[in-house]
Design an enzyme around this catalytic site. Structure first.
Site, short mmCIF file in Angstrom:
data_model
loop_
_atom_site.label_atom_id
_atom_site.label_comp_id
_atom_site.label_asym_id
_atom_site.label_seq_id
_atom_site.Cartn_x
_atom_site.Cartn_y
_atom_site.Cartn_z
N PRO A 1 0.77 -1.15 -0.16
CA PRO A 1 0.07 -0.08 0.20
C PRO A 1 0.81 1.27 0.09
O PRO A 1 0.42 2.18 -0.59
CB PRO A 1 -1.02 -0.15 1.28
CG PRO A 1 -0.32 -1.10 2.08
CD PRO A 1 0.69 -2.17 1.35
N GLU B 1 2.01 -5.64 6.77
CA GLU B 1 3.24 -5.01 7.39
C GLU B 1 4.34 -5.21 6.77
O GLU B 1 5.42 -4.36 6.93
CB GLU B 1 3.39 -5.55 8.77
CG GLU B 1 2.29 -5.21 9.81
CD GLU B 1 1.24 -6.41 9.78
OE1 GLU B 1 1.30 -7.23 8.64
OE2 GLU B 1 0.13 -6.23 10.51
N ARG C 1 -4.11 -8.95 -20.29
CA ARG C 1 -5.04 -8.73 -21.42
C ARG C 1 -4.46 -7.92 -22.37
O ARG C 1 -5.09 -7.61 -23.37
CB ARG C 1 -6.49 -7.87 -21.07
CG ARG C 1 -6.23 -6.88 -20.23
CD ARG C 1 -7.51 -6.24 -19.57
NE ARG C 1 -8.74 -5.79 -20.56
CZ ARG C 1 -8.46 -4.64 -21.25
NH1 ARG C 1 -7.39 -3.71 -21.11
NH2 ARG C 1 -9.53 -4.34 -22.04
N ASP D 1 -10.19 1.60 -24.19
CA ASP D 1 -10.09 1.64 -22.87
C ASP D 1 -10.06 2.94 -22.01
O ASP D 1 -9.56 3.74 -22.24
CB ASP D 1 -9.02 0.71 -22.26
CG ASP D 1 -8.96 -0.71 -22.68
OD1 ASP D 1 -9.85 -1.48 -23.18
OD2 ASP D 1 -7.69 -1.32 -22.35
CL1 6GU Z 1 -0.28 -3.53 -3.18
N1 6GU Z 1 -1.07 -4.32 -0.72
C1 6GU Z 1 -1.84 -4.26 0.27
N2 6GU Z 1 -1.68 -4.96 1.38
N3 6GU Z 1 -2.95 -3.38 0.37
C2 6GU Z 1 -3.06 -2.50 -0.74
C3 6GU Z 1 -2.28 -2.67 -1.83
C4 6GU Z 1 -1.34 -3.47 -1.87
N4 6GU Z 1 -2.55 -1.67 -2.77
C5 6GU Z 1 -3.79 -1.17 -2.04
N5 6GU Z 1 -3.73 -1.56 -0.88
#
Ligand code: 6GU
Length: 269
Positions: free
Chosen positions: A88, A115, A157, A172
């Protein structure tokens, strides 16, 4: 294209056997290999995580299993893969990045619990290889496996011959160029009447010019409503006279810098 995924939940990647990606694998267009990280854990509990230095909640993935797993996967192929680390705190995964990654011969994904992986692993491979830390959006998931499914589908894709119709990518939403970063508008199929609801007349007119214009107008309607940020950051040179008319109807106009912003209250439905 070859794709490797190293995970503690190999069964989470089962959807890669289904639909578009599954068919691309069956046709030999995609070589997907899913590996269980615990195969490279050596204690009797196959431990892959430990408590964080400095304290705090949760667990951190230990460097040794990741190092052995990645060395083994990297040695098993020709040349060097791009390593995609779902997190994230990564850079946003966009259509542009999907296109870039779809042009690489080999990707290795390293989904972790959120984590994350001991930082030294990312540093170690980042010194020698192209390592991309990537997020799929502004929310937190429990692990990187679902993001891997998302990224692999977006990438697969785009591979030549995978989607069938080479034209299909051009319009797209978020495809670079062409529809100029507008969301796609509504689509309809038979029957011509369903529960008393018809089809917009223009789509039955056979007038390709009018149909293209209507679709673009609908794309503006949807983009203004759902993703106004896309209009605000668009290059106004991408908007022709008819586009500007439609934007004006929707309450949008150019500001002092030429870029578009809302100039009148939002129009309802
Ligand atoms: Cl790539 N991993 C995690 N754990 N949470 C996320 C993410 C990735 N992308 C958005 N939220």
């Amino acid at each position: 294209m070859r794709l490797d995924v190293v995970t503690i939940f190999p069964e989470y990647l089962e959807p890669l056997n289904v639909s578009l990606v599954g068919k691309a694998r069956a046709r030999g267009q995609l070589d997907v290999r899913v590996h269980d990280l615990r195969a490279w854990a050596h204690d009797k509990h196959n431990t892959v995580d430990d408590t964080p230095y400095g304290g705090g909640p949760g667990m951190v993935m230990k460097p040794e299993p990741w190092g052995e797993a990645l060395d083994s996967v990297i040695e098993s192929g020709e040349g060097q893969p791009v390593i995609v680390v779902p997190t994230p705190s990564g850079r946003p995964f966009t259509q542009e990045l999907a296109v870039e990654l779809s042009e690489k011969p080999w990707l290795v994904f390293t989904p972790a619990r959120y984590e994350g992986i001991d930082r030294r692993v990312i540093e170690e491979y980042g010194d020698r290889l192209d390592v991309r830390e990537v997020s799929i959006g502004d929310y937190v998931l429990a692990g990187g496996e679902a993001p891997v499914l998302v990224m692999v589908e977006a990438i697969a894709r785009l591979l030549p011959g995978v989607l069938g119709n080479a034209e299909s990518h051009r319009d797209d939403s978020f495809a670079p160029g062409a529809m100029a970063d507008l969301l796609e508008g509504p689509v309809y199929t038979k029957p011509p009447e369903w529960r008393g609801r018809g089809i917009p007349d223009v789509l039955l007119s056979g007038h390709h010019g009018k149909i293209a214009r209507w679709r673009r107008d609908e794309a503006f309607r949807r983009t203004v409503r759902n993703r106004p940020d896309l209009i605000e950051r668009a290059d106004p040179a991408a908007f022709d006279k008819k586009d500007r008319e439609m934007l004006s109807i929707l309450g949008w106009g150019p500001g002092p810098d030429g870029r578009f912003g809302r100039v009148a209250p939002d129009v309802e439905e």
